[in-house]
Each structure stands twice: as structure tokens, then as C-alpha cells.
Design a protein around this motif. Structure first.
Motif, PDB file in Angstrom:
ATOM      1  N   VAL A  27      32.518  57.282  59.489  1.00 26.54           N
ATOM      2  CA  VAL A  27      31.695  58.486  59.561  1.00 26.54           C
ATOM      3  C   VAL A  27      32.398  59.471  60.481  1.00 26.54           C
ATOM      4  CG1 VAL A  27      29.430  59.425  60.218  1.00 26.54           C
ATOM      5  CG2 VAL A  27      29.576  57.126  59.237  1.00 26.54           C
ATOM      6  N   LEU A  28      32.552  60.710  60.018  1.00 27.85           N
ATOM      7  CA  LEU A  28      33.206  61.768  60.799  1.00 27.85           C
ATOM      8  C   LEU A  28      32.305  62.995  60.894  1.00 27.85           C
ATOM      9  CD1 LEU A  28      36.815  61.457  59.332  1.00 27.85           C
ATOM     10  CD2 LEU A  28      36.091  60.885  61.668  1.00 27.85           C
ATOM     11  N   ALA A  29      32.719  63.949  61.693  1.00 29.18           N
ATOM     12  CA  ALA A  29      31.931  65.169  61.904  1.00 29.18           C
ATOM     13  C   ALA A  29      31.565  65.842  60.585  1.00 29.18           C
ATOM     14  CB  ALA A  29      32.685  66.143  62.811  1.00 29.18           C
ATOM     15  N   GLY A  30      32.472  65.825  59.614  1.00 25.98           N
ATOM     16  CA  GLY A  30      32.221  66.463  58.332  1.00 25.98           C
ATOM     17  C   GLY A  30      31.057  65.856  57.563  1.00 25.98           C
ATOM     18  N   ASP A  31      30.641  64.648  57.950  1.00 20.72           N
ATOM     19  CA  ASP A  31      29.480  64.034  57.303  1.00 20.72           C
ATOM     20  C   ASP A  31      28.166  64.615  57.828  1.00 20.72           C
ATOM     21  OD1 ASP A  31      30.942  62.233  55.612  1.00 20.72           O
ATOM     22  OD2 ASP A  31      31.365  61.032  57.400  1.00 20.72           O
ATOM     23  N   LYS A  32      28.262  65.365  58.926  1.00 20.98           N
ATOM     24  CA  LYS A  32      27.142  66.121  59.501  1.00 20.98           C
ATOM     25  C   LYS A  32      25.913  65.265  59.821  1.00 20.98           C
ATOM     26  CE  LYS A  32      28.730  70.413  57.430  1.00 20.98           C
ATOM     27  NZ  LYS A  32      29.751  70.537  58.409  1.00 20.98           N
ATOM     28  N   VAL A  33      26.167  64.136  60.526  1.00 22.38           N
ATOM     29  CA  VAL A  33      25.059  63.282  60.942  1.00 22.38           C
ATOM     30  C   VAL A  33      24.946  63.161  62.470  1.00 22.38           C
ATOM     31  CG1 VAL A  33      24.964  61.973  58.796  1.00 22.38           C
ATOM     32  CG2 VAL A  33      26.429  61.174  60.659  1.00 22.38           C
ATOM     33  N   GLY A  34      25.805  63.857  63.228  1.00 27.34           N
ATOM     34  CA  GLY A  34      25.668  63.899  64.679  1.00 27.34           C
ATOM     35  C   GLY A  34      26.428  62.848  65.463  1.00 27.34           C
ATOM     36  N   PHE A  35      27.157  61.968  64.778  1.00 29.88           N
ATOM     37  CA  PHE A  35      27.973  60.956  65.457  1.00 29.88           C
ATOM     38  C   PHE A  35      29.099  60.577  64.520  1.00 29.88           C
ATOM     39  CE2 PHE A  35      24.835  58.645  63.006  1.00 29.88           C
ATOM     40  CZ  PHE A  35      25.552  57.626  62.425  1.00 29.88           C
ATOM     41  N   SER A  36      30.109  59.885  65.055  1.00 28.80           N
ATOM     42  CA  SER A  36      31.129  59.288  64.195  1.00 28.80           C
ATOM     43  C   SER A  36      31.140  57.789  64.463  1.00 28.80           C
ATOM     44  CB  SER A  36      32.504  59.924  64.412  1.00 28.80           C
ATOM     45  OG  SER A  36      32.938  59.812  65.741  1.00 28.80           O
ATOM     46  N   LEU A  37      31.574  57.029  63.433  1.00 26.32           N
ATOM     47  CA  LEU A  37      31.555  55.573  63.478  1.00 26.32           C
ATOM     48  C   LEU A  37      32.920  55.063  63.044  1.00 26.32           C
ATOM     49  CD1 LEU A  37      29.879  52.890  63.694  1.00 26.32           C
ATOM     50  CD2 LEU A  37      29.498  53.148  61.223  1.00 26.32           C
ATOM     51  N   HIS A  38      33.530  54.210  63.884  1.00 25.62           N
ATOM     52  CA  HIS A  38      34.893  53.736  63.653  1.00 25.62           C
ATOM     53  C   HIS A  38      34.968  52.219  63.743  1.00 25.62           C
ATOM     54  CE1 HIS A  38      36.224  57.676  65.908  1.00 25.62           C
ATOM     55  NE2 HIS A  38      35.177  57.853  65.137  1.00 25.62           N
ATOM     56  N   ASP A  39      35.828  51.633  62.933  1.00 22.75           N
ATOM     57  CA  ASP A  39      36.222  50.223  63.030  1.00 22.75           C
ATOM     58  C   ASP A  39      37.625  50.268  63.618  1.00 22.75           C
ATOM     59  OD1 ASP A  39      37.573  47.767  62.340  1.00 22.75           O
ATOM     60  OD2 ASP A  39      36.068  47.395  60.815  1.00 22.75           O
ATOM     61  N   THR A  40      37.768  49.836  64.877  1.00 23.04           N
ATOM     62  CA  THR A  40      39.031  50.002  65.602  1.00 23.04           C
ATOM     63  C   THR A  40      39.595  48.654  66.013  1.00 23.04           C
ATOM     64  OG1 THR A  40      38.323  52.162  66.423  1.00 23.04           O
ATOM     65  CG2 THR A  40      40.083  51.062  67.653  1.00 23.04           C
ATOM     66  N   ILE A  41      40.910  48.506  65.861  1.00 22.59           N
ATOM     67  CA  ILE A  41      41.606  47.311  66.322  1.00 22.59           C
ATOM     68  C   ILE A  41      42.610  47.727  67.388  1.00 22.59           C
ATOM     69  CG2 ILE A  41      43.152  45.414  65.700  1.00 22.59           C
ATOM     70  CD1 ILE A  41      41.972  45.629  62.834  1.00 22.59           C
ATOM     71  N   LEU A  42      42.499  47.128  68.567  1.00 17.22           N
ATOM     72  CA  LEU A  42      43.486  47.300  69.632  1.00 17.22           C
ATOM     73  C   LEU A  42      44.401  46.093  69.553  1.00 17.22           C
ATOM     74  CD1 LEU A  42      40.472  48.290  71.102  1.00 17.22           C
ATOM     75  CD2 LEU A  42      42.317  49.525  72.227  1.00 17.22           C
ATOM     76  N   TYR A  43      45.699  46.335  69.489  1.00 20.72           N
ATOM     77  CA  TYR A  43      46.668  45.281  69.196  1.00 20.72           C
ATOM     78  C   TYR A  43      46.920  44.360  70.383  1.00 20.72           C
ATOM     79  CZ  TYR A  43      47.568  48.381  65.237  1.00 20.72           C
ATOM     80  OH  TYR A  43      47.438  49.176  64.135  1.00 20.72           O
ATOM     81  N   ALA A  44      47.066  43.078  70.072  1.00 17.14           N
ATOM     82  CA  ALA A  44      47.319  42.044  71.077  1.00 17.14           C
ATOM     83  C   ALA A  44      48.518  42.411  71.943  1.00 17.14           C
ATOM     84  CB  ALA A  44      47.579  40.703  70.387  1.00 17.14           C
ATOM     85  N   GLY A  45      48.354  42.197  73.252  1.00 18.71           N
ATOM     86  CA  GLY A  45      49.456  42.430  74.185  1.00 18.71           C
ATOM     87  C   GLY A  45      49.633  43.868  74.595  1.00 18.71           C
TER      88      GLY A  45
END
Length: 131
Positions: A27-45
Motif C-alpha cells: 500500500v502506497l500514498a497513491g492508494d489514498k488510505v492514509g498509510f503505507s504497508l510494506h513487507d520488508t526483509i533486512l539481510y542477515a549480517g
């Protein structure tokens, strides 16, 4: 109603890559719902220094292990599945990923998808008109 799947996001402009992480933006700003939603992976090490000067971020860990350091107080927190942290005071912080750490992140105000961390770990405050 908006329905998106991870498999449809991977490899598109919503799949943002950086040296220490990747973020799949559902979900990004262009979806116009007031928040964004991300699935994020921070890499090991890796260690990622961040400071969201213009955004509030909630982060919920669903996989992996790491350590969150509040760079302002020195406090350290174990990050593992089931742990949530909220950067409600725009804290400077570092996430040390001991393994790949997969999180679900919510930003307010929403990001546009075009933001890049600057030298201080800050996302600029962009609007859809800037994107």
C-alpha cells in the motif's frame, strides 16, 4: 477494494531494493488510505541506520532475529517473531540483522514508493504530486 499478492509485487517498481534490505510495498500514498504497508526483509549480517524524521513507523517482526538499538538512549531490544516496535518519537535507530529479519511495516504519512534513505537514514517527506 484493493487486493495484492506478494508474488505480483516481486520484481515490479513496488519491490524496492537497497544494500541491506528489500521492501515490497503493498500500500502506497497513491492508494489514498492514509498509510503505507510494506513487507520488508533486512539481510542477515547487516546493520541499517535509520531515522524517520517525517514519518511514524510501526514494525512487526514475523521471521528472523536481530537487535534494535535506540541510538539516542543506547537501549537495545531483541527482535524476533512476535515483537513489534513503534518509532513514535522519530527515534534514530539501528537494526542489526543476525539472520534475515522479515517485518511488516506501516508508515504514516504514507510513502510514495520513490523515497530513498539519505545520508542520515531519513526518508524525505514526499507526496503523490512529487512522485
Amino acid at each position: 477494494m484493493i487486493v495484492r499478492s506478494l508474488k505480483d509485487i516481486i520484481g515490479t517498481e513496488r519491490d524496492v531494493q537497497a544494500p541491506t534490505w528489500c521492501s515490497r510495498r503493498f500500500v502506497l500514498a497513491g492508494d489514498k488510505v492514509g498509510f503505507s504497508l510494506h513487507d520488508t526483509i533486512l539481510y542477515a549480517g547487516t546493520s541499517t541506520k535509520m531515522w524517520y524524521a517525517h514519518h511514524i513507523e510501526a514494525v512487526y517482526c514475523i521471521e528472523g532475529e536481530g537487535e534494535l538499538v535506540n541510538e539516542e538512549t543506547g537501549e537495545k531490544h531483541r527482535i524476533e517473531p512476535g515483537v513489534m516496535y513503534l518509532l513514535n518519537e522519530h527515534e534514530h535507530h539501528t537494526l542489526h540483522a543476525h539472520t534475515d529479519v522479515r517485518t511488516v511495516c506501516v508508515f504514516n504519512p504514507p510513502v510514495t514508493g520513490q523515497e530513498v534513505h539519505d545520508e542520515n537514514g531519513v526518508y524525505p517527506l514526499l507526496t503523490e504530486e512529487d512522485a
